[in-house]
Design an enzyme around this catalytic site. Structure first.
Site, PDB file in Angstrom:
ATOM      1  N   ASP A  19       0.814  -1.263  -0.071  1.00 46.50           N
ATOM      2  CA  ASP A  19      -0.037   0.000  -0.189  1.00 46.50           C
ATOM      3  C   ASP A  19       0.748   1.324  -0.074  1.00 46.50           C
ATOM      4  O   ASP A  19       0.279   2.153   0.404  1.00 46.50           O
ATOM      5  CB  ASP A  19      -1.086   0.027   1.248  1.00 46.50           C
ATOM      6  CG  ASP A  19      -1.840  -1.075   1.111  1.00 46.50           C
ATOM      7  OD1 ASP A  19      -2.290  -1.608  -0.015  1.00 46.50           O
ATOM      8  OD2 ASP A  19      -2.173  -1.851   2.413  1.00 46.50           O
ATOM      9  N   LYS A  30       1.741   1.910  -4.998  1.00 44.26           N
ATOM     10  CA  LYS A  30       2.478   1.369  -6.281  1.00 44.26           C
ATOM     11  C   LYS A  30       1.305   1.669  -7.671  1.00 44.26           C
ATOM     12  O   LYS A  30       1.817   1.935  -8.591  1.00 44.26           O
ATOM     13  CB  LYS A  30       2.634  -0.250  -6.087  1.00 44.26           C
ATOM     14  CG  LYS A  30       3.712  -0.504  -5.096  1.00 44.26           C
ATOM     15  CD  LYS A  30       3.580  -1.889  -4.828  1.00 44.26           C
ATOM     16  CE  LYS A  30       2.362  -2.666  -4.291  1.00 44.26           C
ATOM     17  NZ  LYS A  30       2.036  -2.251  -3.084  1.00 44.26           N
ATOM     18  N   HIS A  84      -5.005  -1.743  -5.297  1.00 44.86           N
ATOM     19  CA  HIS A  84      -4.556  -0.664  -5.931  1.00 44.86           C
ATOM     20  C   HIS A  84      -5.365   0.371  -6.383  1.00 44.86           C
ATOM     21  O   HIS A  84      -6.437   0.256  -7.152  1.00 44.86           O
ATOM     22  CB  HIS A  84      -3.695  -1.030  -6.891  1.00 44.86           C
ATOM     23  CG  HIS A  84      -2.471  -1.892  -6.883  1.00 44.86           C
ATOM     24  ND1 HIS A  84      -1.752  -2.744  -7.658  1.00 44.86           N
ATOM     25  CD2 HIS A  84      -2.192  -2.466  -5.630  1.00 44.86           C
ATOM     26  CE1 HIS A  84      -1.095  -3.619  -7.237  1.00 44.86           C
ATOM     27  NE2 HIS A  84      -1.085  -3.449  -5.816  1.00 44.86           N
ATOM     28  N   GLN A  91       2.168  -6.376  -3.186  1.00 47.27           N
ATOM     29  CA  GLN A  91       2.681  -6.504  -2.108  1.00 47.27           C
ATOM     30  C   GLN A  91       4.024  -5.512  -1.957  1.00 47.27           C
ATOM     31  O   GLN A  91       4.133  -4.670  -2.775  1.00 47.27           O
ATOM     32  CB  GLN A  91       2.714  -7.987  -1.468  1.00 47.27           C
ATOM     33  CG  GLN A  91       1.393  -8.674  -1.360  1.00 47.27           C
ATOM     34  CD  GLN A  91       0.667  -9.260  -2.508  1.00 47.27           C
ATOM     35  OE1 GLN A  91       1.531  -9.905  -3.316  1.00 47.27           O
ATOM     36  NE2 GLN A  91      -0.342  -8.740  -2.946  1.00 47.27           N
TER      37      GLN A  91
HETATM   38  P1  GDP Z   1      -0.688   0.107  -3.519  1.00 44.79           P
HETATM   39  O1  GDP Z   1      -1.147  -1.095  -2.941  1.00 44.79           O
HETATM   40  O2  GDP Z   1       0.832   0.394  -3.358  1.00 44.79           O
HETATM   41  O3  GDP Z   1      -0.989   0.143  -5.137  1.00 44.79           O
HETATM   42  O4  GDP Z   1      -1.373   1.180  -2.729  1.00 44.79           O
HETATM   43  P2  GDP Z   1      -2.725   1.513  -2.359  1.00 44.79           P
HETATM   44  O5  GDP Z   1      -3.539   2.121  -3.570  1.00 44.79           O
HETATM   45  O6  GDP Z   1      -3.412   0.222  -1.575  1.00 44.79           O
HETATM   46  O7  GDP Z   1      -2.674   2.658  -1.260  1.00 44.79           O
HETATM   47  C1  GDP Z   1      -2.382   3.819  -1.486  1.00 44.79           C
HETATM   48  C2  GDP Z   1      -3.275   4.758  -1.135  1.00 44.79           C
HETATM   49  O8  GDP Z   1      -2.774   6.192  -1.155  1.00 44.79           O
HETATM   50  C3  GDP Z   1      -4.263   5.061  -2.292  1.00 44.79           C
HETATM   51  O9  GDP Z   1      -5.678   5.332  -1.632  1.00 44.79           O
HETATM   52  C4  GDP Z   1      -3.857   6.162  -3.191  1.00 44.79           C
HETATM   53  O10 GDP Z   1      -5.027   6.786  -3.916  1.00 44.79           O
HETATM   54  C5  GDP Z   1      -3.098   6.889  -2.296  1.00 44.79           C
HETATM   55  N1  GDP Z   1      -1.898   7.791  -2.567  1.00 44.79           N
HETATM   56  C6  GDP Z   1      -1.083   7.377  -3.590  1.00 44.79           C
HETATM   57  N2  GDP Z   1       0.051   8.262  -3.631  1.00 44.79           N
HETATM   58  C7  GDP Z   1      -0.473   9.326  -2.721  1.00 44.79           C
HETATM   59  C8  GDP Z   1       0.093  10.521  -2.348  1.00 44.79           C
HETATM   60  O11 GDP Z   1       1.187  10.859  -2.691  1.00 44.79           O
HETATM   61  N3  GDP Z   1      -0.605  11.423  -1.323  1.00 44.79           N
HETATM   62  C9  GDP Z   1      -1.779  10.761  -0.746  1.00 44.79           C
HETATM   63  N4  GDP Z   1      -2.456  11.703   0.044  1.00 44.79           N
HETATM   64  N5  GDP Z   1      -2.258   9.768  -1.142  1.00 44.79           N
HETATM   65  C10 GDP Z   1      -1.666   9.087  -2.205  1.00 44.79           C
HETATM   66  P1  IMO Z   2      -0.799  -4.260  -2.152  1.00 45.61           P
HETATM   67  O1  IMO Z   2      -0.358  -4.838  -3.542  1.00 45.61           O
HETATM   68  C1  IMO Z   2      -0.817  -4.523   2.105  1.00 45.61           C
HETATM   69  C2  IMO Z   2      -0.920  -8.814   3.699  1.00 45.61           C
HETATM   70  C3  IMO Z   2      -2.151  -9.260   4.419  1.00 45.61           C
HETATM   71  C4  IMO Z   2      -1.617 -10.194   5.368  1.00 45.61           C
HETATM   72  C5  IMO Z   2      -0.173 -10.915   4.422  1.00 45.61           C
HETATM   73  C6  IMO Z   2      -0.761 -12.279   4.103  1.00 45.61           C
HETATM   74  O2  IMO Z   2      -2.072  -3.540  -2.164  1.00 45.61           O
HETATM   75  O3  IMO Z   2       0.104  -3.647  -1.571  1.00 45.61           O
HETATM   76  P2  IMO Z   2      -2.397 -12.961   2.142  1.00 45.61           P
HETATM   77  O4  IMO Z   2      -3.810 -12.763   1.665  1.00 45.61           O
HETATM   78  O5  IMO Z   2      -1.478 -12.368   0.993  1.00 45.61           O
HETATM   79  O6  IMO Z   2      -2.012 -14.337   2.243  1.00 45.61           O
HETATM   80  O7  IMO Z   2      -2.052 -12.115   3.605  1.00 45.61           O
HETATM   81  O8  IMO Z   2      -0.054 -10.035   3.532  1.00 45.61           O
HETATM   82  N1  IMO Z   2      -0.988  -8.358   2.291  1.00 45.61           N
HETATM   83  C7  IMO Z   2      -1.197  -7.004   1.991  1.00 45.61           C
HETATM   84  N2  IMO Z   2      -0.861  -5.991   2.984  1.00 45.61           N
HETATM   85  N3  IMO Z   2      -1.056  -4.734   0.814  1.00 45.61           N
HETATM   86  C8  IMO Z   2      -1.182  -5.800  -0.112  1.00 45.61           C
HETATM   87  O9  IMO Z   2      -1.324  -5.708  -1.490  1.00 45.61           O
HETATM   88  C9  IMO Z   2      -1.312  -6.895   0.569  1.00 45.61           C
HETATM   89  N4  IMO Z   2      -1.379  -8.089   0.032  1.00 45.61           N
HETATM   90  C10 IMO Z   2      -1.171  -9.108   0.923  1.00 45.61           C
HETATM   91  O10 IMO Z   2      -2.937  -8.026   4.928  1.00 45.61           O
HETATM   92  O11 IMO Z   2      -0.895  -9.531   6.605  1.00 45.61           O
HETATM   93 MG    MG Z   3      -2.778  -1.891  -1.680  1.00 50.82          MG
END
Ligand code: GDP
Ligand code: IMO
Ligand code: MG
Length: 429
Positions: free
Chosen positions: A13, A16, A41, A223
């Site tokens: 999170d 990416k 994402h 991840q």
């Molecule tokens: P990922 O799993 O790595 O793709 O990340 P996620 O999408 O799960 O979580 C990142 C969150 O942060 C999302 O809600 C994005 O919209 C938000 N986000 C990404 N870059 C930025 C940033 O530079 N600033 C803020 N405030 N939010 C961001």
């Molecule tokens: P993105 O791509 C954050 C975490 C789960 C748990 C552990 C194992 O959005 O960054 P699983 O279901 O994979 O066997 O769970 O990994 N986990 C993540 N945490 N972002 C993710 O993906 C995750 N994918 C799995 O919360 O702790």
């Molecule tokens: Mg994520």
């Protein structure tokens, strides 16, 4: 000109999806190479918000999206996601989405086993997403997975399902959970086959053609390194390797195709699920980060645990991940904080250490050593150039670079696609 591979350097999170979406404008093909629909994402494009789990983020830019053989595919989740983004105006066809025919499927037994095992673990649970990721990878290495190409040979499914059921029903029954019948699984496969098979192809072959034709490939990791099954905080990890090396084996290209490895790091740290997190904050600052950063899991809606930036962990992630440069995201979330801390080392049983231990007991016991610096009052939210950043924010970024021993090549200052500062174009490296 090279390809680019994006990986997470913390516990996921990091943003990416946003960075991949932004970079995708410079790429021809975007490839997912590991993980499954445990990933979440979020991409913000003007008024539209796209939440993707399995589909490569490049589809939002109209690029070819590829699901490589290293991904575990839940066909129902995939179809639901395709329907959702189609309703949002995207076009997903076998021309724009290629799925590796040798990718293993996630079956209903996998989710059931994942959840039953987590329930049985009680307080010692891992905190998985409950989506069957671990059991599906286990079946792959145990050589009993049903792969997409098996759907084209329905006459073989009977005995393959016998083997799957022998294993899973034994475990499910032992855990006191409902078991499955062959008819149920056959009905599931019969339902998804006509929709799934048209996307299936020899991804390795098409990617090789693309590479020879000089097309730019962007590999999209899910991840992050601290969730890597070898290099992460085992056993509180996911069941795949998340490091950049896997972009090659997980999509069927050679290691020299991986190109520039862009590690994504949040300007602080978050984690969902259980497991060690040395720089975690349990106070009002932690809550502020969570609220400002909207730190709720995209997949499960769970609140994310929040803490200060851990430079020791990110330095390690950069080393094992072969990171060439970092995209630092969510700098804006730190705006207005009086003081900011960075974890620069740990204390373990009274001794100072500068790297993270591997044994889970020691990982849980380490105490962070923080270095602090003043924050900034100005806003960085929405900044699109280095010149718009307050001096103190620049100092913070420079200090992080020093500590993690990797250059910050991109900065993100809001969820919006274009609120991004490019210092060095990874495709031009
Ligand atoms: P990922 O799993 O790595 O793709 O990340 P996620 O999408 O799960 O979580 C990142 C969150 O942060 C999302 O809600 C994005 O919209 C938000 N986000 C990404 N870059 C930025 C940033 O530079 N600033 C803020 N405030 N939010 C961001
Ligand atoms: P993105 O791509 C954050 C975490 C789960 C748990 C552990 C194992 O959005 O960054 P699983 O279901 O994979 O066997 O769970 O990994 N986990 C993540 N945490 N972002 C993710 O993906 C995750 N994918 C799995 O919360 O702790
Ligand atoms: Mg994520």
């Amino acid at each position: 000109m090279s390809n680019v591979t994006v990986i997470g350097t913390q516990w996921g999170d990091e943003g990416k999806g946003k960075i991949v979406d932004w970079l995708a404008s410079r790429a021809d093909i975007v490839v997912r190479f590991q993980g499954g629909h445990n990933a979440g994402h979020t991409l913000v494009v003007g008024e539209q918000v796209y939440k993707l789990s399995l589909l490569p983020s490049g589809l939002v830019r109209g690029k070819i999206g590829v699901i490589g053989n290293g991904v575990v595919v839940d066909p129902r989740a995939l179809m639901i996601e395709i329907d959702r983004v189609t309703a949002q105006g995207l076009t997903v066809t076998p021309e724009t989405l290629w799925i590796a025919e040798n990718a293993p499927l996630i079956l209903p037994v996998h989710g059931a086993l994942d959840r039953a095992r987590e329930a049985a673990r009680g307080d010692r649970k891992i905190g998985t997403t409950g989506r069957g990721i671990g059991p599906a990878y286990e079946d792959k290495v145990a050589r009993r997975a049903i792969r997409i190409c098996d759907l084209a040979e329905p006459e073989t499914l009977d005995w393959k399902l016998d083997e799957v059921l022998l294993h899973h029903n034994t475990l499910l029954a032992g855990l006191g959970a409902d078991t499955f019948t062959k008819e149920e699984l056959k009905a599931f496969l019969a339902e998804i086959t006509p929709r799934l098979l048209p996307y299936s192809c020899a991804v390795w072959d098409r990617l090789d053609d693309a590479r020879r034709a000089g097309r730019r490939i962007l590999f999209e990791g899910a991840q992050a390194v601290m969730l890597d099954v070898d290099h992460g905080t085992y056993p509180f990890v996911t069941s795949s390797n998340t490091v950049a090396a896997v972009a090659a084996s997980g999509s069927g290209v050679g290691p020299n195709s991986v190109g520039f490895v862009l590690g994504i790091a949040k300007a602080y740290t978050t984690r969902v699920g259980e497991g060690p997190f040395p720089s975690e904050l349990y106070d009002a600052v932690g809550r502020t980060l969570g609220e400002r950063g909207h730190e709720f899991g995209t997949v499960t809606g769970r609140p994310r645990r929040c803490g200060w930036f851990d430079a020791v962990l990110v330095r390690r992630a950069c080393r094992v991940g072969g990171v060439s440069g970092i995209a630092l995201t969510k700098l804006d979330v730190l705006d207005g904080l009086e003081e900011i801390a960075i974890c620069v080392g740990y204390e373990l049983d009274g001794e100072k250490i500068t790297s993270f231990p591997s044994a889970p007991g020691a990982q849980a016991r380490v105490k962070p050593i923080f270095e602090t610096m003043p924050g900034w009052n100005e806003t960085t939210a929405g900044a699109r150039s280095w010149a718009e950043l307050p001096a103190q924010a620049i100092k913070y970024v420079r200090r992080i670079e020093e500590l993690i021993e990797a250059p910050v090549t991109l900065l993100s200052t809001s969820p919006e696609r274009d609120d991004t500062i490019l210092m060095r174009d990874p495709f031009e490296d």
